[in-house]
Design an enzyme around this catalytic site. Structure first.
Site, PDB file in Angstrom:
ATOM      1  N   HIS A  48       9.627  69.357  52.544  1.00 43.85           N
ATOM      2  CA  HIS A  48      10.024  68.527  53.689  1.00 43.85           C
ATOM      3  C   HIS A  48       8.799  68.340  54.596  1.00 43.85           C
ATOM      4  CE1 HIS A  48      11.776  67.273  57.476  1.00 43.85           C
ATOM      5  NE2 HIS A  48      12.787  66.817  56.764  1.00 43.85           N
ATOM      6  N   ASN A  85      20.621  67.455  56.240  1.00 45.30           N
ATOM      7  CA  ASN A  85      19.633  68.487  56.554  1.00 45.30           C
ATOM      8  C   ASN A  85      19.819  68.903  58.008  1.00 45.30           C
ATOM      9  OD1 ASN A  85      17.367  70.043  57.015  1.00 45.30           O
ATOM     10  ND2 ASN A  85      15.908  68.351  56.865  1.00 45.30           N
ATOM     11  N   TRP A  86      20.400  70.085  58.206  1.00 44.81           N
ATOM     12  CA  TRP A  86      20.695  70.528  59.578  1.00 44.81           C
ATOM     13  C   TRP A  86      19.452  71.021  60.315  1.00 44.81           C
ATOM     14  CZ3 TRP A  86      25.971  73.682  59.640  1.00 44.81           C
ATOM     15  CH2 TRP A  86      27.005  72.832  59.221  1.00 44.81           C
ATOM     16  N   LYS A  87      18.362  71.219  59.583  1.00 44.45           N
ATOM     17  CA  LYS A  87      17.142  71.787  60.189  1.00 44.45           C
ATOM     18  C   LYS A  87      17.510  73.094  60.924  1.00 44.45           C
ATOM     19  CE  LYS A  87      15.374  67.161  60.303  1.00 44.45           C
ATOM     20  NZ  LYS A  87      14.319  66.256  60.705  1.00 44.45           N
ATOM     21  N   SER A 104      15.748  58.805  60.102  1.00 44.68           N
ATOM     22  CA  SER A 104      16.572  58.088  61.091  1.00 44.68           C
ATOM     23  C   SER A 104      17.688  57.251  60.469  1.00 44.68           C
ATOM     24  CB  SER A 104      15.694  57.223  62.001  1.00 44.68           C
ATOM     25  OG  SER A 104      14.827  58.036  62.764  1.00 44.68           O
ATOM     26  N   GLY A 149      13.331  61.572  62.651  1.00 46.21           N
ATOM     27  CA  GLY A 149      13.679  62.019  63.998  1.00 46.21           C
ATOM     28  C   GLY A 149      13.170  61.108  65.105  1.00 46.21           C
ATOM     29  N   GLU A 173      10.793  60.095  52.439  1.00 47.88           N
ATOM     30  CA  GLU A 173      11.002  60.175  53.888  1.00 47.88           C
ATOM     31  C   GLU A 173       9.692  59.861  54.602  1.00 47.88           C
ATOM     32  OE1 GLU A 173      14.484  62.919  55.004  1.00 47.88           O
ATOM     33  OE2 GLU A 173      12.792  64.214  54.564  1.00 47.88           O
ATOM     34  N   GLY A 179      19.142  63.740  58.714  1.00 47.37           N
ATOM     35  CA  GLY A 179      18.891  64.827  59.651  1.00 47.37           C
ATOM     36  C   GLY A 179      19.886  64.781  60.799  1.00 47.37           C
ATOM     37  N   GLY A 180      19.450  64.206  61.933  1.00 45.69           N
ATOM     38  CA  GLY A 180      20.254  64.205  63.158  1.00 45.69           C
ATOM     39  C   GLY A 180      21.708  63.783  62.960  1.00 45.69           C
ATOM     40  N   GLU A 238       8.348  68.489  57.661  1.00 41.87           N
ATOM     41  CA  GLU A 238       8.154  69.506  58.717  1.00 41.87           C
ATOM     42  C   GLU A 238       7.539  70.776  58.126  1.00 41.87           C
ATOM     43  OE1 GLU A 238      12.161  69.288  60.248  1.00 41.87           O
ATOM     44  OE2 GLU A 238      11.702  67.249  60.897  1.00 41.87           O
TER      45      GLU A 238
HETATM   46  P1  PGA Z   1      16.397  62.368  60.666  1.00 40.95           P
HETATM   47  O1  PGA Z   1      15.793  63.487  59.689  1.00 40.95           O
HETATM   48  O2  PGA Z   1      17.543  61.730  59.942  1.00 40.95           O
HETATM   49  O3  PGA Z   1      16.811  63.100  61.896  1.00 40.95           O
HETATM   50  O4  PGA Z   1      15.294  61.372  60.911  1.00 40.95           O
HETATM   51  C1  PGA Z   1      15.688  63.288  58.313  1.00 40.95           C
HETATM   52  C2  PGA Z   1      15.069  64.503  57.662  1.00 40.95           C
HETATM   53  O5  PGA Z   1      14.194  65.125  58.259  1.00 40.95           O
HETATM   54  O6  PGA Z   1      15.442  64.880  56.535  1.00 40.95           O
END
Ligand code: PGA
Length: 249
Positions: free
Chosen positions: A91, A11-13, A208, A169, A163, A229-230, A93
């Site tokens: 998600h 997930n590149w956000k 994470s 994050g 999640e 994500g990251g 967010e």
């Molecule tokens: P993260 O994000 O790996 O940076 O914690 C995961 C996500 O939001 O899908």
């Protein structure tokens, strides 16, 4: 027990560039194999470029509506027509920053399936909810919103991503035991309605995940891969995470 194919999703956000498309598509094409699904969720404008490079893609969200006067929204059918296969729905967010309710998420799930995209339903509790021991309650309600609206069968062509919000994050990953316990709760909950569906359902862990912790997480019996994500923005890390899913699931 059903054998489930592992999946790693990136997930590149709101990150990425054409340069990253070039780097990551080389990496993804190198690790692609028949025994692992790798899917990349870039911002919308990068979908076509990744698809042209042969990468399996999904959208980070879609509109719950059919085409019409919804300025700024993107129709799921358009995403499907571009050649994407998946979309994230719910998600954390989207839920926390953009106020998406369980009902909105269920509507997006429905619209995705209507056009032939596979929804990845993201669920998870906040830190406060975990402290109050409400994790199972919250996760169950997020899943029930979809089952109540669309029926149990809708989960058949979907993926669930657990999640925990406090792990996204933050560098605070759930321990393999904590994650496994919620994954097992989800699978057992669905098994009370259909054992076959529960055994076949892919359930990803996200929050994470990195190349150091992925192997132990993915080794848990009810964790079928990860939503990253990251660490999905770095070719080396993402490759290592994908390789650990191949080995352990
Ligand atoms: P993260 O994000 O790996 O940076 O914690 C995961 C996500 O939001 O899908």
């Amino acid at each position: 027990m059903a054998t489930r194919k592992p999946m790693v999703a990136g997930n590149w956000k709101m990150n990425g560039s054409l340069e990253l498309v070039n780097q990551l598509s080389v990496a993804v094409n190198n690790i692609k194999s028949a025994d692992l699904d790798v899917v990349v969720f870039p911002p919308y404008p990068l979908l076509s470029s990744l698809i042209e490079q042969g990468v399996t893609t999904g959208a980070q969200t879609v509109s719950e509506n059919e085409p019409g006067a919804f300025t700024g929204e993107v129709d799921a059918q358009l995403i499907k027509d571009l050649g994407a296969k998946y979309t994230l729905v719910g998600h954390s967010e989207r839920r926390s920053i953009y106020g998406e309710s369980n009902n909105t998420v269920a509507n997006k799930f429905a619209r995705a399936q209507q056009v032939g995209l596979t929804p990845i339903l993201c669920v998870g509790e906040s830190e406060q909810q975990r402290e109050k021991e409400q994790t199972e309650l919250v996760v169950a309600a997020q899943i029930d919103a979809v089952i109540d609206k669309l029926g149990l069968a809708a989960l058949k062509d979907s993926v669930i991503a657990y999640e925990p919000v406090w792990a996204i994050g933050t560098g605070k990953t759930a321990s393999p035991e904590q994650a496994q316990s919620v994954h097992k709760f989800i699978r057992d909950k669905i098994a009370t309605l259909s054992s076959d569906l529960a055994q076949g359902l892919t359930i990803l862990y996200g929050g994470s995940v990195n190349e150091k912790n992925s192997e132990l997480l993915f080794a848990q019996p009810d964790i079928d891969g990860g939503l990253i994500g990251g660490a999905s923005l770095k070719a080396d890390s993402f490759t290592a995470i994908c390789n650990s899913a191949k080995r352990t699931v």
